[in-house]
Enzyme design. Structure first.
Site, short mmCIF file in Angstrom:
data_model
loop_
_atom_site.label_atom_id
_atom_site.label_comp_id
_atom_site.label_asym_id
_atom_site.label_seq_id
_atom_site.Cartn_x
_atom_site.Cartn_y
_atom_site.Cartn_z
CD GLU A 29 -2.86 -1.13 2.39
OE1 GLU A 29 -3.78 -0.30 2.42
OE2 GLU A 29 -2.66 -1.94 3.31
CB SER A 157 -5.91 -1.09 -0.21
OG SER A 157 -5.61 0.00 0.62
CE1 TYR A 227 -7.22 4.32 -0.71
CE2 TYR A 227 -6.94 2.19 -1.74
CZ TYR A 227 -7.10 2.96 -0.61
OH TYR A 227 -7.14 2.36 0.62
NE ARG A 266 -12.81 2.81 6.44
CZ ARG A 266 -11.69 2.45 5.82
NH1 ARG A 266 -10.65 3.27 5.77
NH2 ARG A 266 -11.61 1.26 5.23
CG ASP A 268 -14.06 -1.41 6.00
OD1 ASP A 268 -14.30 -0.19 6.12
OD2 ASP A 268 -13.00 -1.85 5.53
CD GLU A 282 -10.57 -5.05 6.26
OE1 GLU A 282 -9.48 -4.46 6.34
OE2 GLU A 282 -10.86 -5.83 5.34
CG ASN A 284 -9.10 -0.43 7.67
OD1 ASN A 284 -8.35 -1.16 7.04
ND2 ASN A 284 -10.41 -0.42 7.48
N GLY A 288 -6.96 5.50 5.59
CA GLY A 288 -6.49 6.39 4.53
C GLY A 288 -6.86 7.84 4.78
#
Length: 323
Positions: A29, A157, A227, A266, A268, A282, A284, A288
């Protein structure tokens, strides 16, 4: 709980000292990290913070001490930056950093370990199998049913992720995931709405920010769409029923606390179409911060600009050993 209004941080930029924004690194990433870190660096400098760029792929971390760095903003993603390794090095250097500590970062990076803990704590997450061969992947499809998601356990990602609908696809899906990680996760596919919910520590308390619903072309929220395109629709406010949003936010905060996260994260979440049951996928711990990223989008709805969010996160930098 669904509505939260954030106040801009009242922080003297000089009190934050000399700041290194860590981005780049060596993970898959890297490109996303460079986009995140460049944005964070520009934002902090615009607010009067004495910040500079630091790429751990190009300079040894011990140079942070020699440079007289007072704190670090971690804008690294993936292995070597989000998995507890950089956090551990900064602990040894005694330089406070943003985000979760060593243990929470390491666990959250490992999707299988995360799911084990969430399941033990009674949090909803899709059924799964850990596999170590294409044959085991095929057995997992029989057990979990089609469609099934196959992905590396310790990547982000959507790298190495495949949606499998037939046993003939299992070998290629396993190979794509195993290329990035020997631990491959096969996960039950949840048919429904994709969403994400940031968590931010505010006045010492974990607060869920507004949920974002994600509408990707053909449901394909992959690396490219995340992205590099503008074809994905992000709905924030989410448009969800207020009670439903509040329930998801409560679960996300529980998920954050269960892993011992701090600073920000964050999660998901998939909302199953058939019964509106939310499932945690999951979390994070170094989300990002690019122009397409979701935490800044949610924070803006709650009242914080990108620049204010960066300062808030930087001001929360801490160490495991000094709480």
């Amino acid at each position: 709980m669904s509505m939260i209004s954030l106040q801009p941080p009242r922080v003297d930029p000089a009190s934050l000292g000399k700041v290194a924004v860590l981005f780049g690194g060596t993970s898959a990433e890297r490109d996303v990290s460079i986009m995140s870190g460049s944005g964070v660096l520009k934002a902090l400098q615009s607010q009067g913070v004495n910040a500079f760029a630091f790429d751990p792929a190009e300079r040894p971390l011990q140079e942070l001490k020699a440079e007289g760095v007072d704190r670090c903003f971690i804008a690294l993603h993936g292995r070597g930056g989000e998995d507890g390794t950089v956090q551990g090095a900064l602990e040894l250097l005694k330089i406070p950093y943003t985000g979760s500590g060593v243990m929470a970062s390491s666990i959250a990076m490992d999707k299988i370990m995360t799911k084990r803990i969430w399941r033990f704590e009674g949090l909803p997450t899709p059924e799964w199998r850990m596999v170590s061969s294409a044959e085991e992947c095929a057995h997992a499809l029989t057990a979990l049913g089609a469609p099934m998601i196959v992905k590396p356990s310790r990547e982000g990602s959507s790298i190495g992720l495949t949606k499998v609908t037939d046993v003939s696809q299992c070998a290629a899906a396993y190979a794509a995931a195993a290329q990035h990680d020997p631990e491959v996760l096969c996960e039950q596919f949840i048919d429904g709405e994709e969403s994400t919910c940031p968590v931010l520590i505010v006045d010492g308390e974990a607060k869920a920010l507004p949920i974002i619903r994600i509408q990707a072309p053909d449901g394909n929220y992959d690396y490219q769409n995340k992205y590099f395109t503008d074809t994905v629709r992000y709905l924030c406010p989410s448009g969800l029923d207020a009670d439903e949003e509040a329930e998801i936010q409560r679960e996300v905060v529980r998920a954050f606390k269960t892993l011992g996260c701090r600073g920000w994260a964050r999660a998901d979440v998939m909302i199953r179409k058939s019964d509106r049951q939310p499932f945690l996928l999951e979390i994070n711990t170094s989300p990002g911060m690019t122009g397409h990223s979701l935490v800044p989008m949610s924070a803006k709805v709650a009242g914080l600009s990108y620049e204010q969010l960066c300062v808030h996160l930087l001001a929360s930098a801490s160490l495991d050993s000094v709480r």
